[in-house]
Scaffold this active site. Structure first.
Site, mmCIF file in Angstrom:
data_model
loop_
_atom_site.group_PDB
_atom_site.id
_atom_site.type_symbol
_atom_site.label_atom_id
_atom_site.label_comp_id
_atom_site.label_asym_id
_atom_site.label_seq_id
_atom_site.Cartn_x
_atom_site.Cartn_y
_atom_site.Cartn_z
ATOM 1 N N GLY A 83 0.854 -1.186 0.000
ATOM 2 C CA GLY A 83 0.000 0.000 0.000
ATOM 3 C C GLY A 83 0.886 1.231 0.000
ATOM 4 N N CYS A 97 5.462 -5.990 1.733
ATOM 5 C CA CYS A 97 5.782 -4.558 1.660
ATOM 6 C C CYS A 97 5.080 -3.779 2.774
ATOM 7 C CB CYS A 97 5.462 -4.023 0.263
ATOM 8 S SG CYS A 97 6.228 -2.431 -0.038
ATOM 9 N N TYR A 98 4.090 -2.945 2.439
ATOM 10 C CA TYR A 98 3.370 -2.235 3.512
ATOM 11 C C TYR A 98 2.814 -3.240 4.513
ATOM 12 C CZ TYR A 98 -0.110 0.746 5.796
ATOM 13 O OH TYR A 98 -0.855 1.430 6.729
ATOM 14 N N HIS A 122 8.285 -7.645 -3.372
ATOM 15 C CA HIS A 122 6.986 -8.049 -3.941
ATOM 16 C C HIS A 122 7.130 -9.380 -4.675
ATOM 17 C CE1 HIS A 122 4.554 -4.442 -3.199
ATOM 18 N NE2 HIS A 122 5.724 -3.817 -3.236
ATOM 19 N N GLU A 173 4.926 -11.158 -5.846
ATOM 20 C CA GLU A 173 3.846 -11.375 -6.819
ATOM 21 C C GLU A 173 4.150 -10.822 -8.205
ATOM 22 O OE1 GLU A 173 3.949 -9.284 -4.359
ATOM 23 O OE2 GLU A 173 2.805 -7.451 -4.695
ATOM 24 N N ASP A 212 -15.799 -13.621 -22.391
ATOM 25 C CA ASP A 212 -16.595 -13.790 -21.180
ATOM 26 C C ASP A 212 -18.021 -14.257 -21.488
ATOM 27 O OD1 ASP A 212 -14.318 -12.876 -20.000
ATOM 28 O OD2 ASP A 212 -15.049 -10.828 -19.727
ATOM 29 N N LYS A 269 -9.408 -13.519 -15.831
ATOM 30 C CA LYS A 269 -9.540 -13.710 -17.275
ATOM 31 C C LYS A 269 -8.897 -15.016 -17.764
ATOM 32 C CE LYS A 269 -10.967 -11.392 -20.965
ATOM 33 N NZ LYS A 269 -12.233 -10.642 -20.967
#
Ligand code: XMP
Length: 526
Positions: free
Chosen positions: A54, A81-82, A182, A184, A240, A382
């Site tokens: 964040g 992180c945050y 991070h 991710e 979709d 997705k």
């Protein structure tokens, strides 16, 4: 409920990515805002919790925070992180402005290959994997101005960097883990190992989130909900709505009616392709109605040149056509919407996504007589929607279709739309797509298409002077479609496409390639 990891969002830009990475480990993850009450979290039975990054400073009293009790529930927690700083702060350790902020790919020195760093920077992974030439080091993505100055009591520091004393720390006894980097983002070469160790080892998840079981449980749930009711779906031919259609068809067969509006602004042969898959000769059990509204749209668009007005007309006309069809069908019990998880996160967490709001038709509830909405894809990202589509037997060309705007070619023809111009842009676009695919570069580009400018210029063809239109080719790479860069297509490919377009498409005598990024350009032309 599937084994679930909670991603508690503190305003980080990568919150969706964290959930995606967890799901890659076949573990279901859901994202909730940090304002979610602890009672709700306790009641859900999560296997683990991840605090996201964040933009704030934990020592600022106005910053997002959480009750300390969340660290005492016996549920493993990973702070990123945050989130890592918040964990330290809640446990009374000092978090300060770092003397040197770190941003970008950063060398991380792993002090202890244990806990969630068990598989990271092992000696057998050399330079190729980590980008580092020494064992015990790896490259991770950093983006922080504060840092944890000292680890809280009971914590063991497992990694540091040259400017950050606590790059990773853990208290395995309490199931608490924190990383300043991070894991991710894809620039963190071994980031997925960190996520994997957390969800699989620390949280003990076995990995029960697979698309086969998703399909089974959804089909059963849809059957139960729908009973013998009637279901209506607006099919656009995009990924979709196509996947939602096959899922519904599998669950309730002919109780489903799909209405496909061909507004005459689709790509070349697209209407027939959609009909071939979903129509009476296709493999799926459903009612398919194709509305050929092409002329109606061309009429409405005659003489209109202002982009916003064009968009409005196309959107409104869609509603009118759909409304008329819905009236013919009569009251239905359920209306299907192709909402996917990123939409849920964005609306559910109360964040405005300005770009999207004007893009989507925004639901149909006002003018269709129905009782309830079904959103069979609302839990999926997705790429998961695509996996489901493939498992349900949809052809590759539908599943991997590029994003295509609702107003279709209407916004790829600058100025007035006419039937002739639609044909020109369809033909040019088909050539472009064919050549890009042949060159094998289609997977590297996120979106590419031809547009028709309203510029005419002089050319020469044989011995004759021509005065014809210019086609603009666009190709962009992007992560999120909010910003984009023009793709560096091979020159010979561009030459081939240009030559074919001017030779094969009537009334086009010039082709240009758009190098503008977004910003300042948009991806589409109008
Ligand atoms: P822009 O042109 O805003 O496009 O840079 C960003 C992405 O959004 C798509 N786009 C739309 N999608 N309805 C949609 O469903 C729309 O009206 C629309 N306008 C743009 C565009 O194709 C690109 O992927």
């Amino acid at each position: 409920m599937n084994e679930t990891i909670l991603v508690l969002d503190f305003g980080g830009q990568y919150n969706q990515l964290i959930a995606r990475r967890v799901r890659e480990q076949n573990v279901y993850a859901e994202v909730l805002n940090y304002t979610t009450p602890i009672e709700e979290i306790k009641a859900k039975g999560y296997k683990g919790i991840i605090f996201t990054g964040g933009p704030n400073s934990v020592y600022d009293p106005a910053s997002p925070t959480y009750e300390k009790e969340i660290l005492e529930l016996g549920i493993p927690v990973l702070g990123i992180c945050y989130g890592a700083q918040l964990m330290a702060h809640l446990l009374g350790a000092p978090v300060k402005t770092a003397p040197v902020s770190e941003y970008g790919k950063t060398e991380v020195l792993v002090d202890d290959h244990e806990g969630i760093l068990k598989y990271v920077a092992l000696p057998e992974y050399g330079k190729d994997v980590t980008g580092c030439d020494k064992p015990g080091r790896t490259i991770m993505w950093m983006s922080h101005t504060d840092y944890i100055a000292e680890a809280p009591e009971g914590f063991h520091i497992t990694a540091h960097t040259k400017d950050c004393p606590v790059a990773a720390m853990e208290n395995t006894e309490k199931g608490l883990y924190a990383v300043q980097f991070h894991p991710e983002v894809m620039h963190s070469k071994e980031g997925s190992k960190v996520i994997r160790s957390f969800v699989r080892d620390a949280c003990g998840c076995k990995g029960d989130w697979v698309m086969d079981s998703f399909i089974e449980t959804q089909v059963a749930a849809i059957r139960e909900k729908v009973g013998d009711g009637k279901v209506l779906l607006a099919l656009s031919g995009g990924v979709d709505s196509s996947v939602a259609a096959v899922l519904l068809s599998k669950a309730v067969g002919k109780q489903l009616t799909c209405v496909f509006v061909d507004h005459g602004l689709l790509r070349k042969n697209e209407g027939d392709e959609v009909e071939a898959v979903f129509g009476p000769d296709g493999p799926y059990d459903l009612n398919f109605i194709r509305v050929n509204a092409q002329q109606r749209y061309y009429e409405k668009l005659k003489g209109v040149t202002e982009p916003e007005q064009k968009r409005k007309i196309i959107g409104e006309e869609f509603i009118r056509v759909f409304e008329e069809e819905a009236k013919k069908i009569g009251a239905v019990d359920f209306l299907v919407q192709g909402t996917i998880y990123p939409d849920v996160i964005e609306s559910g967490l109360g964040k405005a996504d300005v770009i999207k709001s004007h893009h989507n038709v925004g639901g149909l509830p006002d003018y269709v007589d129905f009782k309830e909405i079904i959103e069979p894809l609302r839990l999926l990202f997705k790429d998961e929607v695509r996996q489901v589509g493939l498992k349900l037997g949809l052809p590759d060309y539908l599943v991997f279709r590029q994003p295509f705007p609702g107003p279709g070619l209407g916004i790829r023809i600058i100025g007035e739309v006419t039937e002739e111009k639609v044909k020109m842009v369809q033909d040019a676009d088909a050539i472009y797509r064919e050549e890009v695919a042949k060159a094998g570069v289609d997977k590297e580009i996120n979106q590419y298409f031809a547009a028709l400018t309203n510029m005419r210029s002089v050319g020469v063809m044989g011995d004759h002077r021509t005065y014809d239109y210019a086609i603009a080719l666009r190709a962009v790479t992007t992560d999120d479609f909010m910003t984009a860069e023009s793709a560096k297509l091979p020159w010979d490919l561009l030459e081939r496409v240009t030559s074919r377009i001017v030779n094969e498409v009537d009334h086009v005598n010039r082709v240009v390639y758009d190098l503008t990024g977004k910003p300042p350009g948009t991806i589409e032309f109008e």
